[in-house]
Design an enzyme around this catalytic site. Structure first.
Site, short mmCIF file in Angstrom:
data_model
loop_
_atom_site.label_atom_id
_atom_site.label_comp_id
_atom_site.label_asym_id
_atom_site.label_seq_id
_atom_site.Cartn_x
_atom_site.Cartn_y
_atom_site.Cartn_z
CE LYS A 104 -2.42 -0.97 3.74
NZ LYS A 104 -1.79 -2.26 4.12
NE ARG B 4 -4.68 -0.66 10.11
CZ ARG B 4 -3.61 -0.21 9.47
NH1 ARG B 4 -3.66 0.92 8.81
NH2 ARG B 4 -2.50 -0.90 9.49
NE ARG C 297 7.06 -2.73 6.31
CZ ARG C 297 5.77 -2.46 6.06
NH1 ARG C 297 5.38 -2.15 4.85
NH2 ARG C 297 4.89 -2.52 7.02
NE ARG D 98 6.05 -0.09 9.93
CZ ARG D 98 4.94 0.12 9.25
NH1 ARG D 98 4.98 0.58 8.02
NH2 ARG D 98 3.79 -0.16 9.80
NE ARG E 290 1.58 -3.75 11.58
CZ ARG E 290 2.40 -3.55 10.56
NH1 ARG E 290 3.54 -4.18 10.52
NH2 ARG E 290 2.07 -2.72 9.62
P1 AMP Z 1 0.33 1.14 8.78
O1 AMP Z 1 1.52 1.97 8.48
O2 AMP Z 1 -0.88 1.50 7.93
O3 AMP Z 1 0.61 -0.34 8.74
O4 AMP Z 1 -0.13 1.47 10.28
C1 AMP Z 1 0.75 1.26 11.37
C2 AMP Z 1 -0.05 1.26 12.66
O5 AMP Z 1 -0.70 2.53 12.83
C3 AMP Z 1 -1.17 0.24 12.74
O6 AMP Z 1 -0.70 -1.04 13.14
C4 AMP Z 1 -2.08 0.89 13.78
O7 AMP Z 1 -1.55 0.74 15.07
C5 AMP Z 1 -1.99 2.35 13.41
N1 AMP Z 1 -2.99 2.76 12.41
C6 AMP Z 1 -2.77 3.24 11.15
N2 AMP Z 1 -3.92 3.55 10.54
C7 AMP Z 1 -4.92 3.28 11.42
C8 AMP Z 1 -6.33 3.38 11.36
N3 AMP Z 1 -6.96 3.83 10.26
N4 AMP Z 1 -7.03 2.99 12.45
C9 AMP Z 1 -6.42 2.55 13.56
N5 AMP Z 1 -5.10 2.43 13.68
C10 AMP Z 1 -4.32 2.78 12.62
#
Ligand code: AMP
Length: 189
Positions: free
Chosen positions: A13, A88, A127, A132, A143
């Site tokens: 993404k 999400r 990654r 990260r 996740r």
């Molecule tokens: P990502 O970079 O999209 O994988 O997001 C990393 C982390 O940010 C996720 O594991 C959540 O803890 C938090 N996060 C990102 N976007 C959301 C969302 N729309 N709703 C809730 N938590 C989010």
């Protein structure tokens, strides 16, 4: 143009969001990046969301909307946006939809990057090596589980609205990009 990217963590993404934003001249809005930025800057919001991110749990909706809303408002006033990581959950999608134009969060198409957990796991462990913190093994599993439980129902939600475009995300990055652009342009034509 207003797009949403859906897919398991590791499905591409972020990468595709960057490339597509440049291609269409729209903003790439990543909720994860916005939240990580708050954490890195040690803002009060960042302090509040840090443990959720580190544990692979979802950040509560109010906090997510507070960071995403401003970015989307700006992007909507410009050429549009490609959302990565938001919405999400069904609750977030419904709330976003209820706050539709002119001020709200409209969606023209939803790109689903279809990838198996197995391939996602191997990409995410790669990654992790780049540093990260939420890409460590146990957090990756959490996740993926949170994705299947909370985010996967969005596929049916957007399919019912005829917005969903499913893309095979196993192919090399440029090929995935080309397939996405063809699918979006075909549905916009
Ligand atoms: P990502 O970079 O999209 O994988 O997001 C990393 C982390 O940010 C996720 O594991 C959540 O803890 C938090 N996060 C990102 N976007 C959301 C969302 N729309 N709703 C809730 N938590 C989010």
């Amino acid at each position: 143009m207003r797009l949403v990217l859906l897919g398991v963590p590791g499905s591409g993404k972020g990468t595709q969001g960057e490339v597509l934003a440049a291609h269409y001249g729209i903003r790439h809005v990543s909720s994860g990046d916005l939240l990580r930025h708050e954490v890195a800057a040690h803002t009060p919001l960042g302090e509040e969301v840090k443990s959720f991110i580190d544990d692979g749990e979802l950040v509560p909706d109010e906090l997510v909307f507070s960071v995403v809303a401003g970015a989307l408002d700006d992007a909507a006033r410009a050429q549009g946006y490609i959302l990565d990581g938001f919405p999400r959950t069904l609750a977030q999608a419904q709330r976003a939809r209820a706050s539709a134009p002119p001020a709200g969060i409209a969606v023209d198409a939803v790109v689903y990057l279809d990838l198996s957990d197995k391939v996602a796991r191997s990409r995410l462990s790669g990654r992790a090596a780049e540093g990260r913190v939420d890409d460590g093994d146990s957090v990756i599993e959490r996740r993926l589980a949170v994705y299947h439980h909370a985010t996967q129902p969005l596929l049916g939600f957007y399919r019912a609205l005829r917005l969903l475009r499913a893309i095979d995300a196993n192919a090399p990055i440029p090929q995935v990009t080309a397939t996405i652009i063809a699918a979006i342009d075909a549905s916009a034509a």
